[in-house]
Design an enzyme around this catalytic site. Sequence first.
Site, PDB file in Angstrom:
ATOM      1  N   GLU A  57     -26.174  13.513   5.768  1.00 30.50           N
ATOM      2  CA  GLU A  57     -27.033  12.329   5.925  1.00 30.50           C
ATOM      3  C   GLU A  57     -28.446  12.794   5.623  1.00 30.50           C
ATOM      4  OE1 GLU A  57     -25.884   9.469   6.317  1.00 30.50           O
ATOM      5  OE2 GLU A  57     -23.876   9.821   7.107  1.00 30.50           O
ATOM      6  N   CYS A 111     -35.341   8.076   8.203  1.00 32.80           N
ATOM      7  CA  CYS A 111     -34.708   8.180   6.880  1.00 32.80           C
ATOM      8  C   CYS A 111     -34.564   6.797   6.276  1.00 32.80           C
ATOM      9  CB  CYS A 111     -33.358   8.857   7.002  1.00 32.80           C
ATOM     10  SG  CYS A 111     -32.346   8.125   8.279  1.00 32.80           S
ATOM     11  N   TRP A 113     -24.114  10.364  17.190  1.00 30.48           N
ATOM     12  CA  TRP A 113     -23.366   9.853  16.034  1.00 30.48           C
ATOM     13  C   TRP A 113     -22.361  10.883  15.520  1.00 30.48           C
ATOM     14  CZ3 TRP A 113     -26.940   6.896  12.078  1.00 30.48           C
ATOM     15  CH2 TRP A 113     -27.523   5.792  12.721  1.00 30.48           C
ATOM     16  N   GLN A 151     -41.215   7.881  10.714  1.00 27.45           N
ATOM     17  CA  GLN A 151     -40.360   9.078  10.597  1.00 27.45           C
ATOM     18  C   GLN A 151     -38.891   8.650  10.687  1.00 27.45           C
ATOM     19  OE1 GLN A 151     -42.887  12.398  12.901  1.00 27.45           O
ATOM     20  NE2 GLN A 151     -42.605  10.548  14.053  1.00 27.45           N
ATOM     21  N   TRP A 172     -35.156  16.144  14.007  1.00 26.31           N
ATOM     22  CA  TRP A 172     -35.959  15.880  15.199  1.00 26.31           C
ATOM     23  C   TRP A 172     -36.326  14.421  15.410  1.00 26.31           C
ATOM     24  CZ3 TRP A 172     -39.925  13.632  12.734  1.00 26.31           C
ATOM     25  CH2 TRP A 172     -40.259  14.106  11.460  1.00 26.31           C
ATOM     26  N   ASN A 173     -36.076  13.544  14.429  1.00 28.57           N
ATOM     27  CA  ASN A 173     -36.679  12.205  14.540  1.00 28.57           C
ATOM     28  C   ASN A 173     -35.975  11.276  15.534  1.00 28.57           C
ATOM     29  OD1 ASN A 173     -34.632  12.239  12.637  1.00 28.57           O
ATOM     30  ND2 ASN A 173     -35.525  10.623  11.411  1.00 28.57           N
ATOM     31  N   GLY A 199     -30.131  19.826   2.724  1.00 22.39           N
ATOM     32  CA  GLY A 199     -28.748  19.386   2.491  1.00 22.39           C
ATOM     33  C   GLY A 199     -28.119  20.102   1.300  1.00 22.39           C
TER      34      GLY A 199
END
Length: 495
Positions: free
Chosen positions: A265, A299, A176, A297, A167-168, A248
């Site tokens: 990712e 990564c 991507w 927020q 969601w970020n 993941g």
Amino acid sequence: MATNSERKVDDQAFVLPAAMIAGTTFNVPADSEVCTAICSAATGETIGWQEHATPEQVDRAVHAAHDALIAWRHTTPAARGKLLRKIAELLEADRARLSAMQMRVSGKPPFEAELDVSDAAATFNYYASLCEDASLFAAESVAVPDDALLAERVHEPVGVAALIVPWNFPMVTTAWKLAPALAAGCTVVIKPSELTSPIEHMLAGIVSEAGVPDGVVNVVNGGAEVGAWLTTHPLVDKISFTGSTASGRKVMQAAAQDMKRVTLELGGKSALIVREDADIAHAVTLATGGAFANAGQMCSATSRILVHDNVYRKFMAAFEAAVRSLIVAPPHGADAAMGPLISAAQRARVAALVAQGVEEGAQIAFAGELDPACEDGFFMAPLIIAEPAVDNVLWTDEVFGPVACVKSFRSDDEAISLANDTRYGLVATVVTNDENAARRYKAQLRAGLVWLNTPQLIFPQVCWGGFGLSGIGRELGVAGLRSYQELRHTVGLRA
Ligand code: NAD
């Protein structure tokens, strides 16, 4: 969760269907427990509802992608490139509406919402340009030590790809994946985050308007369960997943059954290193953006800031002043620089980590205050932690919120060792005016992308992805295209 009949629908609220499959929307039965509210992060209000796809709808979406694959994979790269260019054009043309939806759902400040549109459009344009380079798709000869033989390699589309996103940065993360998948000749089923799915629905509408044939791009809504059905579907050939490391792992386990290809990712706990020779004002700008953009927020948040002992006090004073001046506000507030967290649950998660960190001995050096305009949304004031212990949870774990830890070091060896003391390895930033030192950090930092004296610049030409727990594979760049292709070699007698 609510039943469909329980949901309140007023004039302003929208209802997202459970799925968009081959150009048709699919709803769910009115009495089933398959509906969640979509909230505005800035106001806490329910602004819409989202139906969750059923297993049958997920199956139908995968079959639609599978059925569309034969025709799509045989289109020319140039034809696919034209469609990708068109998507980029439509995204730019629709910038105001797309940004407004991002602001409405995620509460992002206007400049962040607009940047997401620009990044998504740039990604489609980049993969359009790769499609225009015929050499990337043509058969290449391979030298073998026998003149009687002809060996060749060719890159084939991997097949049906499941694209599962968080969601970020919803539109960007999806772009991507979607742009290289389409460029490669794959068909897809997208599973947006249940918190931000309106963004992907707008994107899917644009893809369809651009003329991408029905069935090539399908969307299924819902939570982890819907993602999990995709990861176990026998007709899914590849999973591209962005999300937490914990999810993941589950995705990778599910993929193992059928040997599905995976790109993962995942999370990060990245370092920003400020050497003694650094321009401190510049270092503060980079540290503020690295830790507090998108309310932390990210990564790629550089939430572990390492500062040389000789400039630590000077840095801290300037950093606190910079963070104090960040305007935390709803997106329509004047000069909003930092928005809310995505949900009440995310804010509670971050608050619990902070409480645990403090209980473990972390010292709060600065705690911001919230304006009354923020009281209804999921806002959280920025926080700076000074000199946490290396085993403090705020130093070791991904917080995914507006919390920056600052720690001093005395030598480059110590800084590199502290920076690399994590099982993640997504990004790192180094601030220094010493070229030799920069070379050394570049070579020794264990991260997929190292920024030297720059903000977190991301270009579609430069691959994204990390070492260790930050994931497997790379997105963007030519490697991003190749991740949606299988390599096939042929060896035969020359005619
Ligand atoms: P999450 O792992 O909870 O969910 C991500 C997506 O996966 C959602 O769509 C969710 O519904 C789905 N999902 C969850 N469990 C699943 C399962 N078992 N099988 C299939 N699908 C499943 O993550 P989140 O809370 O939405 O996002 C935050 C996390 O994403 C953070 O850890 C962050 O670091 C990571 N992230 C990484 C990158 C990167 O490029 N490395 C980018 C953005 C976010």
